[in-house]
Design a protein around this motif. Structure first.
Motif, PDB file in Angstrom:
ATOM      1  N   TYR A 112     -12.134 -17.224   4.359  1.00  0.00           N
ATOM      2  CA  TYR A 112     -10.765 -17.649   4.637  1.00  0.00           C
ATOM      3  C   TYR A 112     -10.786 -19.039   5.301  1.00  0.00           C
ATOM      4  O   TYR A 112     -11.420 -19.223   6.347  1.00  0.00           O
ATOM      5  CB  TYR A 112     -10.139 -16.618   5.564  1.00  0.00           C
ATOM      6  N   LYS A 211      -0.261  -7.689   2.924  1.00  0.00           N
ATOM      7  CA  LYS A 211      -0.902  -7.402   1.641  1.00  0.00           C
ATOM      8  C   LYS A 211      -0.604  -5.968   1.202  1.00  0.00           C
ATOM      9  O   LYS A 211       0.207  -5.756   0.322  1.00  0.00           O
ATOM     10  CB  LYS A 211      -2.409  -7.664   1.752  1.00  0.00           C
ATOM     11  N   LEU A 220       3.946  -9.985  10.033  1.00  0.00           N
ATOM     12  CA  LEU A 220       3.548  -8.950  10.975  1.00  0.00           C
ATOM     13  C   LEU A 220       2.100  -8.538  10.740  1.00  0.00           C
ATOM     14  O   LEU A 220       1.706  -8.231   9.604  1.00  0.00           O
ATOM     15  CB  LEU A 220       4.482  -7.741  10.822  1.00  0.00           C
TER      16      LEU A 220
END
Ligand code: PLP
Length: 349
Positions: A112, A211, A220
């Motif tokens: 990431y 997701k 959130l």
């Protein structure tokens, strides 16, 4: 004065999110790993019936209603949970709390991209250690780098592989800093590292509703760690980081586990079919425990295919960096979306 900004802010590029076309645009969006199915109907009911009185007041500073729901579902005490404005905020807060110039941010690559951005903002020195053959975790090198924060995304993006709990235990036991295990995609995986937070004081798990729960727009996420580790982070997060709507809607989504399981089962079935179909076209497609596939086209001409798909209204993710520039990261869509993608690829490869 030549700049308004600190030198590290001038020097950094800033995180570049995946493209987000305007709502209503006729596009098949397989580039940012959103869930193709709608959010929980129970959560949408809470949203529709939301009382304006709760917007007049400040929200609960710890998002207790949401934390209560997580606590019940995951069987974790509430004081082991911190809510975040997306799990990105959890990652942000941990870097701001623990890292600085001489206190490094360490992670295996590719992974990431936000981890680097967060470190550059701080600024904190970054140590990137490439994954070994077959996604072997470079444990010794990661330990030697001596991070104040070590990030492991598991399942990882963009590779889609899971790091085993055995490897994570080896790493956690040797690190002196914090090990943040980013489980953004755990809902699509066969295992979790959640037990490690009880075994190791320095381990934190982060998760998201973006997701698996189809709530990327709500912003959130949450972190799980022992209260000792959370205590410093609570000082650093925004006082009211979770708005009242997100807290209530998120709690309802969390409690609707049957709906989550139904969506996950559908995504997994579509993932299996898409894998078969891409392989049939000659793509190399390693197994993925996420809702995306990292696929190498037969001729490795990923950028050309990415651009041609875009022209046809299909967005996938292309990373112009060493080791990834011959592959496409494709979010698993609905059966129909995946079919349209495969049809288009037939003409492009
Ligand atoms: C999507 C993603 C996140 C965070 O998403 P939020 O929407 O901020 O919760 C974190 N880590 C990884 C690896 C991701 O892919």
């Amino acid at each position: 004065m030549s700049s308004y900004f600190r030198p590290n802010i001038d020097a950094m590029a800033g995180y570049v999110p995946g493209e987000q076309p305007k709502p209503g645009t006729r596009i098949i969006k397989l580039n940012t790993n959103e869930n193709p199915y709608p959010p929980s109907p129970a959560a949408m009911d809470v949203l529709r019936n939301f009382d304006g009185e709760w917007l007049r007041r400040y929200p609960n500073p710890f998002a207790n209603e949401f934390r209560q729901a997580i606590s019940e579902v995951l069987q974790v005490p509430m004081d082991w949970i911190m809510a975040g404005n997306g799990s990105d905020e959890i990652l942000n807060v941990i870097v701001r709390s623990c890292a600085e110039q001489q206190r490094k941010v360490v992670y295996p690559t590719p992974t990431y991209v936000l981890y680097r951005t967060l470190a550059e903002m701080q600024p904190a020195e970054v140590v990137e250690v490439p994954y070994g053959e077959n996604n072997r975790l470079p444990i010794d090198e990661l330990v030697a780098a001596n991070g104040a924060v070590t990030f492991i995304a598991s399942p990882n993006s963009p590779s889609g592989h899971v790091v085993s709990n055995q490897e994570l235990r080896q790493l956690a036991s040797q690190l002196t800093g914090v090990l943040l295990i980013d489980e953004a995609y755990v809902d699509f995986a066969d295992s979790t590292a959640l037990p490690l937070v009880q075994e190791f004081e320095n381990v934190m798990i982060s998760r998201t509703l973006s997701k698996g729960y189809s709530l990327a727009g709500l912003r959130l996420g949450f972190g799980i760690a022992n209260p000792k580790l959370l205590s410093g982070l609570f000082k650093v997060k925004d006082s009211y980081n979770i708005d009242a709507i997100a807290c209530a809607v998120g709690a309802a989504a969390m409690r609707d586990q049957p709906y989550l399981q139904q969506c996950i089962a559908q995504v997994k079935a579509c993932r299996a079919q898409l894998t078969v179909d891409l392989k049939q076209l000659g793509f190399q497609v390693p197994d993925s425990q996420t809702n995306f596939l990292l696929a190498r086209p037969p001729k490795g001409n990923a950028e050309a295919i990415y651009l041609a798909l875009k022209e046809r209204g299909i967005l996938v993710r292309y990373f112009k960096q060493l080791g990834l520039d011959d592959k496409l990261r494709i979010t698993v869509g609905t059966e129909e979306q995946n079919q349209i993608l495969i049809e288009a690829l037939l003409h492009l490869i």
